[in-house]
Design a protein around this motif. Structure first.
Motif, PDB file in Angstrom:
ATOM      1  N   VAL A  35      43.537  37.740  32.903  1.00 24.47           N
ATOM      2  CA  VAL A  35      43.219  36.371  32.495  1.00 24.47           C
ATOM      3  C   VAL A  35      43.509  36.176  31.009  1.00 24.47           C
ATOM      4  O   VAL A  35      44.018  35.129  30.601  1.00 24.47           O
ATOM      5  N   SER A  36      43.235  37.182  30.197  1.00 25.43           N
ATOM      6  CA  SER A  36      43.542  37.094  28.774  1.00 25.43           C
ATOM      7  C   SER A  36      45.047  36.915  28.554  1.00 25.43           C
ATOM      8  O   SER A  36      45.480  36.112  27.707  1.00 25.43           O
ATOM      9  N   HIS A  37      45.838  37.661  29.309  1.00 28.18           N
ATOM     10  CA  HIS A  37      47.293  37.525  29.207  1.00 28.18           C
ATOM     11  C   HIS A  37      47.723  36.108  29.571  1.00 28.18           C
ATOM     12  O   HIS A  37      48.589  35.512  28.901  1.00 28.18           O
ATOM     13  N   VAL A  45      44.310  31.214  21.569  1.00 31.21           N
ATOM     14  CA  VAL A  45      43.793  32.413  20.911  1.00 31.21           C
ATOM     15  C   VAL A  45      42.485  32.780  21.589  1.00 31.21           C
ATOM     16  O   VAL A  45      41.637  31.916  21.837  1.00 31.21           O
ATOM     17  N   ILE A  46      42.317  34.053  21.921  1.00 28.68           N
ATOM     18  CA  ILE A  46      41.137  34.467  22.673  1.00 28.68           C
ATOM     19  C   ILE A  46      40.287  35.434  21.858  1.00 28.68           C
ATOM     20  O   ILE A  46      40.778  36.123  20.964  1.00 28.68           O
ATOM     21  N   ALA A  56      37.976  31.386  24.799  1.00 28.51           N
ATOM     22  CA  ALA A  56      39.228  30.846  24.267  1.00 28.51           C
ATOM     23  C   ALA A  56      38.980  29.412  23.814  1.00 28.51           C
ATOM     24  O   ALA A  56      38.301  28.649  24.499  1.00 28.51           O
ATOM     25  N   ARG A  57      39.556  29.042  22.673  1.00 28.98           N
ATOM     26  CA  ARG A  57      39.309  27.712  22.117  1.00 28.98           C
ATOM     27  C   ARG A  57      40.573  26.870  22.149  1.00 28.98           C
ATOM     28  O   ARG A  57      41.632  27.298  21.712  1.00 28.98           O
ATOM     29  N   LEU A  58      40.429  25.659  22.690  1.00 31.61           N
ATOM     30  CA  LEU A  58      41.492  24.662  22.642  1.00 31.61           C
ATOM     31  C   LEU A  58      41.106  23.653  21.571  1.00 31.61           C
ATOM     32  O   LEU A  58      40.098  22.946  21.694  1.00 31.61           O
ATOM     33  N   GLU A  59      41.872  23.604  20.496  1.00 30.71           N
ATOM     34  CA  GLU A  59      41.500  22.784  19.346  1.00 30.71           C
ATOM     35  C   GLU A  59      41.550  21.306  19.684  1.00 30.71           C
ATOM     36  O   GLU A  59      42.485  20.818  20.336  1.00 30.71           O
ATOM     37  N   ASP A 214      36.829  20.182  19.985  1.00 32.99           N
ATOM     38  CA  ASP A 214      37.150  21.550  20.402  1.00 32.99           C
ATOM     39  C   ASP A 214      36.549  21.833  21.770  1.00 32.99           C
ATOM     40  O   ASP A 214      35.394  21.474  22.041  1.00 32.99           O
ATOM     41  N   THR A 215      37.330  22.482  22.620  1.00 31.43           N
ATOM     42  CA  THR A 215      36.868  22.825  23.959  1.00 31.43           C
ATOM     43  C   THR A 215      37.041  24.323  24.165  1.00 31.43           C
ATOM     44  O   THR A 215      38.131  24.860  23.952  1.00 31.43           O
ATOM     45  N   TYR A 216      35.976  24.962  24.563  1.00 26.40           N
ATOM     46  CA  TYR A 216      35.988  26.402  24.793  1.00 26.40           C
ATOM     47  C   TYR A 216      36.095  26.689  26.290  1.00 26.40           C
ATOM     48  O   TYR A 216      35.377  26.101  27.105  1.00 26.40           O
ATOM     49  N   TRP A 217      36.986  27.610  26.619  1.00 26.01           N
ATOM     50  CA  TRP A 217      37.186  28.039  28.003  1.00 26.01           C
ATOM     51  C   TRP A 217      36.562  29.425  28.120  1.00 26.01           C
ATOM     52  O   TRP A 217      37.049  30.398  27.531  1.00 26.01           O
ATOM     53  N   LEU A 218      35.465  29.499  28.853  1.00 23.44           N
ATOM     54  CA  LEU A 218      34.641  30.703  28.902  1.00 23.44           C
ATOM     55  C   LEU A 218      34.765  31.386  30.261  1.00 23.44           C
ATOM     56  O   LEU A 218      34.747  30.727  31.304  1.00 23.44           O
TER      57      LEU A 218
END
Length: 394
Positions: A35-37, A45-46, A56-59, A214-218
């Protein structure tokens, strides 16, 4: 904002790839790498916690009040409890699931000396030997055992193979993707949720859209044992939407089509404002949905709240039949969930006060208390209660 097109081929490919990687709680390193890949290939960026949970953050246009979407990478499984004198293995479950669904499962045993395949069987497995007793034996983990596909007729044989107490046992998913859109597999909880998140993220990036904040994908790694997203939230995150399964059983309103928005689970109601915003987004974007309440259910959000996070929480689900067994879902529900996530991520912030962890009463939200208030739109209520953009401390 128009409803974004979800690449369902990408969604299905990701789900198939995730299902192919065993990840019972406690054995999640490889799926974390996968998933990181994928997140990196999408340009994010993770950051990883020590044990491998992903953030991971989506600015967005602004940093606060940040949002987050969360699903879990871990699945149900089992662990070796005892090497039995007959060369078979006694098991304990990883996560909460019935041995009724374990009977007949194909497995992989991860020992320090290599992997072995095997099958979970009831203690009385042969009708030619036990006749009707195979139908009357009790159901429970103490009434099943794991037959190893190797020369193992005694405890000593098992030890010689290198199998030991505590070894992780992964349950084979045996997925089927049918042409009519149905998907049948173990571990759709919650690998389907992970695939949905990735498909929503892919659509947002493909369209070149930027979130309002900012949205974080956890991605958590121990939800099935109750840990969930307890260590993943950043201080600027004000809301978290968990993506997981909703049970389509008698007495439940969940469906295998569309989005099921959970209004409450066993830990209590989800945030009033956030859940109703999700309802409005479904209505505004013509996304099929239904509401439900789950009495015997908790998700990543529960562990975050219990850990002390002051965040608004909600739960959106894909309807699954036969949860924690041989599960069945439909692509329509997965696509609908991804559409809702994209609509939410790209929607404006309505409660600006959430940018501050502590703030005065002014600007705090209202909930309707009488018929006159109920008849007014939520937007009107928010418009008159919100302050201008709050100033943030350095």
């Amino acid at each position: 904002m128009r409803r974004l097109k979800i690449d369902t081929s990408y969604l299905q490919r990701m789900l198939a790839a995730l299902l192919a990687i065993p990840s019972p709680t406690g054995y999640t390193d490889e799926i974390v790498h996968r998933v990181s890949h994928e997140l990196r290939s999408l340009g994010l960026v993770i950051e990883l916690t020590r044990r491998g949970a992903i953030r991971a953050r989506l600015e967005g246009a602004k940093r606060r009040p940040a949002r987050s979407i969360c699903a879990h990478l871990d699945t149900l499984g089992a662990q070796v409890k005892l090497l039995k004198p007959n060369g078979r293995l006694e098991l304990v479950p990883i996560g909460h699931w019935s041995s009724r669904f374990a009977e007949g499962a194909r497995t992989v045993i991860y020992s320090e000396h290599g992997t072995y395949r095997g099958t979970i069987l009831p203690l009385k497995a042969s009708g030619h030997t036990y006749d009707g007793e195979i139908d009357t034996q009790p159901v429970g983990w103490e009434y099943v055992e794991l037959r190893v596909d190797a020369m193992a007729k005694s405890r000593r044989d098992l030890e010689r193979l290198g199998i030991a107490i505590g070894d992780i046992v992964a349950i084979e998913p045996q997925p089927e993707f049918l042409e009519n859109g149905f998907i049948v597999s173990r571990h759709l909880d919650d690998k389907a949720g992970v695939a949905v998140m990735l498909a929503a993220l892919e659509a947002i990036l493909r369209e070149g859209l930027s979130p309002a904040v900012d949205t974080y994908w956890l991605f958590s790694i121990a939800e099935e044992v109750g840990v969930g997203a307890s260590s993943l939230l950043a201080p600027e995150i004000a809301s978290m939407i968990a993506v997981d399964n909703g049970t389509t059983a008698p007495g439940q309103a969940s469906d295998e089509f569309g989005v099921t928005i959970a209004m409450a689970d066993q830990t209590g109601p989800f945030d009033w404002h956030l859940t109703r915003k999700l309802v409005r987004l479904c209505q505004d974007h013509d996304i099929r949905f239904q509401r439900d309440v789950f009495r015997y259910y908790r998700s990543d959000s529960a562990s975050a709240i219990e850990a002390g996070a002051d965040v608004r929480t909600a739960l959106i689900t894909f309807g699954v039949d036969g949860s924690h067994g041989y599960e069945r879902i439909h692509m329509h529900s997965l696509r609908s969930l991804a559409e809702l996530i994209t609509a939410y991520v790209t929607s404006p912030v309505e409660i600006a006060r959430d940018a501050l962890e502590l703030a005065p009463l002014k600007g705090f939200t209202h909930q309707p208390m009488d018929e006159a208030t109920l008849s007014r739109s939520a937007d009107a209520i928010l418009e008159e209660t919100e302050d201008p953009e709050p100033r943030l401390s350095e």
